[in-house]
Design a protein around this motif. Structure first.
Motif, PDB file in Angstrom:
ATOM      1  N   ALA A 225       3.822  -9.652  -4.983  1.00  0.00           N
ATOM      2  CA  ALA A 225       4.195  -9.797  -3.371  1.00  0.00           C
ATOM      3  C   ALA A 225       5.848  -7.630  -2.908  1.00  0.00           C
ATOM      4  O   ALA A 225       4.885  -7.629  -1.686  1.00  0.00           O
ATOM      5  CB  ALA A 225       5.467 -10.657  -2.666  1.00  0.00           C
ATOM      6  N   ILE A 226       6.217  -7.929  -3.279  1.00  0.00           N
ATOM      7  CA  ILE A 226       7.002  -6.833  -3.280  1.00  0.00           C
ATOM      8  C   ILE A 226       7.153  -4.817  -3.229  1.00  0.00           C
ATOM      9  O   ILE A 226       7.765  -4.638  -2.200  1.00  0.00           O
ATOM     10  CB  ILE A 226       8.873  -7.348  -3.524  1.00  0.00           C
ATOM     11  N   ALA A 227       6.116  -4.930  -4.290  1.00  0.00           N
ATOM     12  CA  ALA A 227       5.958  -3.493  -4.685  1.00  0.00           C
ATOM     13  C   ALA A 227       4.659  -2.929  -3.164  1.00  0.00           C
ATOM     14  O   ALA A 227       4.286  -3.937  -2.612  1.00  0.00           O
ATOM     15  CB  ALA A 227       5.211  -3.458  -5.821  1.00  0.00           C
ATOM     16  N   GLY A 228       4.755  -1.966  -2.810  1.00  0.00           N
ATOM     17  CA  GLY A 228       4.336  -0.785  -2.525  1.00  0.00           C
ATOM     18  C   GLY A 228       4.697  -0.134  -1.353  1.00  0.00           C
ATOM     19  O   GLY A 228       5.760  -0.213  -0.895  1.00  0.00           O
ATOM     20  N   HIS A 229       3.885   0.479  -0.488  1.00  0.00           N
ATOM     21  CA  HIS A 229       4.246   1.535   0.092  1.00  0.00           C
ATOM     22  C   HIS A 229       4.705   1.038   1.442  1.00  0.00           C
ATOM     23  O   HIS A 229       4.135   0.701   1.924  1.00  0.00           O
ATOM     24  CB  HIS A 229       3.698   2.734   0.205  1.00  0.00           C
ATOM     25  N   ASP A 230       5.962   1.933   1.901  1.00  0.00           N
ATOM     26  CA  ASP A 230       6.772   1.328   3.244  1.00  0.00           C
ATOM     27  C   ASP A 230       6.885   2.807   4.054  1.00  0.00           C
ATOM     28  O   ASP A 230       8.090   3.961   3.292  1.00  0.00           O
ATOM     29  CB  ASP A 230       8.070   0.753   3.106  1.00  0.00           C
ATOM     30  N   SER A 231       6.441   3.471   4.921  1.00  0.00           N
ATOM     31  CA  SER A 231       6.574   4.707   5.936  1.00  0.00           C
ATOM     32  C   SER A 231       8.711   4.816   6.309  1.00  0.00           C
ATOM     33  O   SER A 231       8.707   5.471   6.304  1.00  0.00           O
ATOM     34  CB  SER A 231       5.625   4.868   6.865  1.00  0.00           C
ATOM     35  N   ARG A 232       8.679   3.531   6.102  1.00  0.00           N
ATOM     36  CA  ARG A 232      10.147   3.682   6.733  1.00  0.00           C
ATOM     37  C   ARG A 232      11.394   3.884   5.410  1.00  0.00           C
ATOM     38  O   ARG A 232      12.319   4.363   5.350  1.00  0.00           O
ATOM     39  CB  ARG A 232      11.212   2.588   7.547  1.00  0.00           C
ATOM     40  N   SER A 236       9.890   5.843  -0.856  1.00  0.00           N
ATOM     41  CA  SER A 236       8.134   4.994  -1.255  1.00  0.00           C
ATOM     42  C   SER A 236       7.375   5.646  -1.401  1.00  0.00           C
ATOM     43  O   SER A 236       7.114   6.416  -0.922  1.00  0.00           O
ATOM     44  CB  SER A 236       8.330   3.852  -0.024  1.00  0.00           C
ATOM     45  N   LEU A 237       7.260   4.975  -2.736  1.00  0.00           N
ATOM     46  CA  LEU A 237       6.090   5.741  -3.599  1.00  0.00           C
ATOM     47  C   LEU A 237       4.274   5.241  -3.308  1.00  0.00           C
ATOM     48  O   LEU A 237       3.930   4.122  -2.795  1.00  0.00           O
ATOM     49  CB  LEU A 237       6.159   5.353  -5.279  1.00  0.00           C
ATOM     50  N   ASP A 238       3.646   6.448  -2.189  1.00  0.00           N
ATOM     51  CA  ASP A 238       2.579   6.082  -1.626  1.00  0.00           C
ATOM     52  C   ASP A 238       1.111   6.190  -2.688  1.00  0.00           C
ATOM     53  O   ASP A 238       0.397   6.436  -2.728  1.00  0.00           O
ATOM     54  CB  ASP A 238       1.460   7.293  -0.787  1.00  0.00           C
ATOM     55  N   ALA A 239       1.338   4.897  -3.739  1.00  0.00           N
ATOM     56  CA  ALA A 239       0.294   4.563  -4.921  1.00  0.00           C
ATOM     57  C   ALA A 239       0.107   3.306  -4.675  1.00  0.00           C
ATOM     58  O   ALA A 239       0.105   2.631  -4.497  1.00  0.00           O
ATOM     59  CB  ALA A 239       1.367   4.948  -6.576  1.00  0.00           C
ATOM     60  N   PRO A 240      -1.596   3.247  -5.147  1.00  0.00           N
ATOM     61  CA  PRO A 240      -1.923   1.738  -5.569  1.00  0.00           C
ATOM     62  C   PRO A 240      -1.017   0.842  -6.695  1.00  0.00           C
ATOM     63  O   PRO A 240      -0.036   1.184  -7.245  1.00  0.00           O
ATOM     64  CB  PRO A 240      -2.703   2.156  -5.844  1.00  0.00           C
ATOM     65  N   VAL A 241      -1.181  -0.365  -6.039  1.00  0.00           N
ATOM     66  CA  VAL A 241      -0.052  -1.632  -6.435  1.00  0.00           C
ATOM     67  C   VAL A 241      -1.415  -2.054  -7.359  1.00  0.00           C
ATOM     68  O   VAL A 241      -2.325  -3.045  -6.466  1.00  0.00           O
ATOM     69  CB  VAL A 241       0.264  -1.985  -5.547  1.00  0.00           C
ATOM     70  N   PRO A 242      -1.030  -2.443  -8.439  1.00  0.00           N
ATOM     71  CA  PRO A 242      -2.265  -3.462  -9.263  1.00  0.00           C
ATOM     72  C   PRO A 242      -1.837  -4.927  -9.415  1.00  0.00           C
ATOM     73  O   PRO A 242      -0.887  -4.847  -8.493  1.00  0.00           O
ATOM     74  CB  PRO A 242      -1.964  -3.127 -10.642  1.00  0.00           C
ATOM     75  N   ASP A 243      -2.469  -5.883  -9.523  1.00  0.00           N
ATOM     76  CA  ASP A 243      -2.217  -6.887  -9.718  1.00  0.00           C
ATOM     77  C   ASP A 243      -1.478  -6.988 -11.154  1.00  0.00           C
ATOM     78  O   ASP A 243      -2.152  -6.794 -12.141  1.00  0.00           O
ATOM     79  CB  ASP A 243      -3.498  -7.975  -9.673  1.00  0.00           C
ATOM     80  N   TYR A 244      -0.252  -7.405 -10.706  1.00  0.00           N
ATOM     81  CA  TYR A 244       0.890  -7.488 -11.800  1.00  0.00           C
ATOM     82  C   TYR A 244       0.512  -8.847 -12.993  1.00  0.00           C
ATOM     83  O   TYR A 244       0.899  -8.666 -13.908  1.00  0.00           O
ATOM     84  CB  TYR A 244       1.933  -7.518 -11.524  1.00  0.00           C
ATOM     85  N   ALA A 245      -0.182  -9.168 -12.605  1.00  0.00           N
ATOM     86  CA  ALA A 245      -0.402 -10.738 -13.579  1.00  0.00           C
ATOM     87  C   ALA A 245      -1.659 -10.275 -13.607  1.00  0.00           C
ATOM     88  O   ALA A 245      -2.305 -11.408 -14.864  1.00  0.00           O
ATOM     89  CB  ALA A 245      -0.636 -11.707 -12.409  1.00  0.00           C
ATOM     90  N   LYS A 246      -2.629  -9.686 -13.658  1.00  0.00           N
ATOM     91  CA  LYS A 246      -3.896  -9.053 -14.512  1.00  0.00           C
ATOM     92  C   LYS A 246      -4.390  -9.208 -15.630  1.00  0.00           C
ATOM     93  O   LYS A 246      -4.773  -9.583 -16.423  1.00  0.00           O
ATOM     94  CB  LYS A 246      -5.009  -8.041 -12.932  1.00  0.00           C
ATOM     95  N   ASN A 247      -2.558  -8.619 -16.639  1.00  0.00           N
ATOM     96  CA  ASN A 247      -3.159  -7.927 -17.590  1.00  0.00           C
ATOM     97  C   ASN A 247      -2.379  -9.541 -18.776  1.00  0.00           C
ATOM     98  O   ASN A 247      -2.465  -9.129 -19.491  1.00  0.00           O
ATOM     99  CB  ASN A 247      -2.036  -7.135 -18.412  1.00  0.00           C
ATOM    100  N   LEU A 248      -1.970 -10.589 -18.006  1.00  0.00           N
ATOM    101  CA  LEU A 248      -1.128 -11.714 -19.066  1.00  0.00           C
ATOM    102  C   LEU A 248      -1.500 -11.652 -19.291  1.00  0.00           C
ATOM    103  O   LEU A 248      -3.246 -12.360 -19.323  1.00  0.00           O
ATOM    104  CB  LEU A 248      -0.372 -12.442 -17.711  1.00  0.00           C
ATOM    105  N   GLY A 249      -1.152 -12.562 -21.169  1.00  0.00           N
ATOM    106  CA  GLY A 249      -2.597 -13.345 -22.122  1.00  0.00           C
ATOM    107  C   GLY A 249      -3.169 -12.447 -22.172  1.00  0.00           C
ATOM    108  O   GLY A 249      -4.556 -12.188 -23.446  1.00  0.00           O
TER     109      GLY A 249
ATOM    110  N   ILE B  57      10.395  13.202  -6.258  1.00  0.00           N
ATOM    111  CA  ILE B  57      10.174  13.027  -5.056  1.00  0.00           C
ATOM    112  C   ILE B  57       9.798  14.895  -3.488  1.00  0.00           C
ATOM    113  O   ILE B  57      10.821  15.409  -3.966  1.00  0.00           O
ATOM    114  CB  ILE B  57      11.348  12.858  -4.227  1.00  0.00           C
ATOM    115  N   PHE B  58       9.086  14.847  -3.028  1.00  0.00           N
ATOM    116  CA  PHE B  58       8.510  15.095  -1.895  1.00  0.00           C
ATOM    117  C   PHE B  58       9.047  14.980  -0.456  1.00  0.00           C
ATOM    118  O   PHE B  58       8.925  13.613  -0.099  1.00  0.00           O
ATOM    119  CB  PHE B  58       7.290  15.623  -1.770  1.00  0.00           C
ATOM    120  N   ASN B  59       9.000  16.097   0.151  1.00  0.00           N
ATOM    121  CA  ASN B  59       9.730  15.962   1.627  1.00  0.00           C
ATOM    122  C   ASN B  59       8.145  14.952   2.331  1.00  0.00           C
ATOM    123  O   ASN B  59       7.453  15.058   2.151  1.00  0.00           O
ATOM    124  CB  ASN B  59       9.490  17.298   2.226  1.00  0.00           C
ATOM    125  N   VAL B  60       9.197  14.303   3.164  1.00  0.00           N
ATOM    126  CA  VAL B  60       7.997  13.510   3.616  1.00  0.00           C
ATOM    127  C   VAL B  60       7.658  13.670   4.966  1.00  0.00           C
ATOM    128  O   VAL B  60       8.781  13.451   5.975  1.00  0.00           O
ATOM    129  CB  VAL B  60       7.937  11.689   3.565  1.00  0.00           C
TER     130      VAL B  60
END
Lengths: 500, 94
Positions: A225-232, A236-249, B57-60
């Motif tokens: 729910a809480i991971a992911g990019h935020d321009s504010r 904040s890292l602009d990287a894809p967020v995998p489903d963290y529950a998918k590797n469970l098991g 970390i890079f400037n944004v």
């Protein structure tokens, strides 16, 4: 199942009931409120909560959403519009947040209901929650002991079944260490994984928001729910967020783990050593390959941290000046006194200590010797981990050197308190992710069971793998099913063995 | 180096009054912390770049466009003192 047992369930279990319409979101909140009312006077985890507002949200929530109808407690330093956000400090007494943090917007978009503001060390500075200006929080396993800190209210609430899950923040271990001492699961995301927009800053290059939960699966769901990019948040890292529950098991074949020798030093409690060594053996029996690795700069992490974190804090806390919000001293005649008296009255001792230390290490003549040198050693610590993760997928260690200590035991000696974070701090300096999960118990002299935490550290953005390893370990043990005896009062986890 | 910390002076730099008792206590406690931190002098940091962050970390950048943010009422909602849509502060210029 009676309504009274509901708060003992995990998020996944409550979700099941909600989706089968066996219980409504409002009933979930009401049963939680009832249990808080019977238990929290012993624990002191909640600073405040607004049941009416939460019920209004619960009536509108969609239980088909990933966290639909699940109440989540919040450490009192994450802004939610209209709610208090004291940071455990007198200086923010009466403050009402005029906006909402990104992590909470995301929780709500997943159907969760923010419910309750949790006790914490003032401005997240501390390892025992004793630095709160409001109240003490007691460890549910032994009420004479600390719950850890700084997210102590969040950890104790989850441990005492008065929260299904909570958000905390981790700057040097403030999610993982209280999770270990209180016997719950605490996850620190990689730096930049979760937006810090709306989080009151302590040390901006180290702070991360993360979940505290009863199980690894619940932790993965909150991270979804809480991971992911935020321009504010510019970090904040602009990287894809995998489903963290998918590797469970998944099994642990092809997983390589190491217990670094620098983390089994003198001063680690013998019960902690025994439990963590056994946990590593257990991981090996589950298929993980255990390999050698060294982190030679480990012993410098606490020093680096207390220079860099206090330096950043001294700058961040300059905003508490009594001008735009918060406390302002009365009967002031000049500007210097306006600042100096406002801050004298508003801040507690530990915050003052750290502002002094941080101001000193940044001051002219000392910057190079302390701050710049610490940044260079930070780089060496970062490289230690980069080298280690070329060979292994996870590092296993104790989360904390000892089980929960007594209330008051370390308050007079800040250095001893700082050393409670000796195994968690390096992960923040290196920006990597980590989890603490229950791996055993120590016996106190009065016969109480004190939880022990296993820490698993993973490389940056490798959260899914850490969840996979943690889940495999958790499911092969019964530690997470144990409940604190002091407050269990006949409660059982549904269909499970109850307390140890 | 640890011996050079003057808590009273640094408190002034940080715009924070301390009582005499606090000053004395912090002098001792922070002296211990700085003494512990002297261990960093053992480390060879020659040629090592200082790390401001654990991760690169890079400037944004973003477009220079105005966005809606607080209304004056929201911005002033926590003000200790206010009037005419302004924060009222202690006199700055004599």
């Amino acid at each position: 199942m009676t309504k009274r047992e509901l708060p003992a369930l995990s998020i996944v279990e409550v979700q099941d009931m909600l989706r089968r319409r066996e219980v409504s979101p409002v009933e979930v909140l009401e049963s939680l409120e009832e249990r808080i009312n019977t238990v929290d006077d012993k624990i002191g985890a909640y600073l405040t909560r607004d049941l009416t507002a939460a019920v209004t949200e619960a009536k509108k929530t969609d239980v088909a959403l990933p966290l639909g109808g699940i109440p989540i407690a919040l450490k009192d330093l994450i802004n939610v519009e209209g709610q208090q956000c004291t940071c455990g400090s007198k200086i923010l007494g009466g403050y009402r947040a005029p906006y909402t943090a990104n992590a909470i917007e995301k929780l709500r978009a997943h159907g969760a209901i923010p419910f309750g503001r949790m006790n914490m060390d003032e401005f997240a500075m501390g390892s025992s929650t004793e630095n709160s200006s409001a109240q003490l929080t007691h460890n549910p396993w032994d009420l004479s002991r600390v719950p850890g800190g700084s997210s102590g209210g969040s950890a104790a609430a989850v441990a005492a079944d008065i929260a299904f899950g909570a958000l905390g923040t981790d700057t040097g271990g403030s999610i993982r260490q209280p999770a270990a001492l209180s016997g719950v699961v605490g996850f620190k995301p990689s730096y930049g994984r979760v937006s810090r927009f709306g989080l009151v800053a302590f040390a901006s290059s180290l702070d991360q928001i993360g979940p505290l939960t009863k199980t690894v699966h619940d932790s993965a769901l909150l991270m979804n729910a809480i991971a992911g990019h935020d321009s504010r948040d510019s970090t904040s890292l602009d990287a894809p967020v995998p489903d963290y529950a998918k590797n469970l098991g998944r099994d642990l074949k092809d997983i390589r783990i190491r217990l670094p020798k620098e983390y089994m030093i003198d001063g680690v409690d013998s019960a902690v050593k025994t439990a963590v060594t056994a946990a590593v053996k257990q991981l090996e029996s589950l298929g993980a390959e255990i390999v050698e690795v060294s982190l030679p700069h480990t012993e410098y992490a606490v020093s680096v941290y207390y220079i860099l974190a206090t330096a950043e804090a001294s700058a961040n806390l300059a905003r508490f000046d009594g001008v735009r919000y918060g406390h302002r001293a009365d009967n002031i005649t000049n500007l210097f006194d306006h600042y100096a008296r406002t801050r004298e009255e508003g801040f507690g001792a530990e915050v003052k200590r750290r502002i002094i230390l941080g101001t000193y290490v940044l001051s002219s003549g000392y910057y190079d010797a302390y701050y710049l040198r610490a940044q260079k050693v930070r780089e060496l610590i970062r490289r230690d981990f980069a080298h280690a993760f070329e060979k292994v997928d996870a590092l296993a260690s104790p989360t904390a050197p000892t089980p929960a200590f007594k209330l008051g035991e370390k308050t007079a000696d800040p250095l001893q308190m700082y050393l409670a974070d000796i195994f968690t701090i390096a992960a923040n300096l290196a920006g990597i992710c980590g989890i603490s999960l229950p791996c055993g118990f120590a016996d106190s002299e009065s016969g109480k069971k004190l939880p022990i935490g296993l820490q698993l550290l993973g490389k940056a953005l490798d959260e899914a793998r850490i969840f996979q390893i943690a889940h495999a370990y958790e499911q092969s043990t019964d530690w997470h099913k144990a409940r604190p005896k002091t407050i269990a009062e006949g409660m059982k986890r549904a269909g499970k063995a109850g307390e140890l | 180096m640890a011996g050079e910390l003057d808590v009273g002076y640094v408190a002034q730099l940080a715009r924070m009054h301390l009582t005499a008792d606090e000053t004395e206590l912090f002098q001792k406690q922070l002296g211990d912390v700085l003494h512990y931190a002297e261990k960093l002098n053992e480390v060879n940091v020659e040629g090592v770049e200082p790390a401001a962050h654990g991760l690169p970390i890079f400037n944004v950048f973003r477009e220079d466009k105005a966005k809606d943010w607080f209304t004056p009422a929201q911005a002033l909602s926590n003000a200790p003192r206010q009037a005419n849509n302004l924060f009222i502060v202690t006199k700055v210029v004599e």
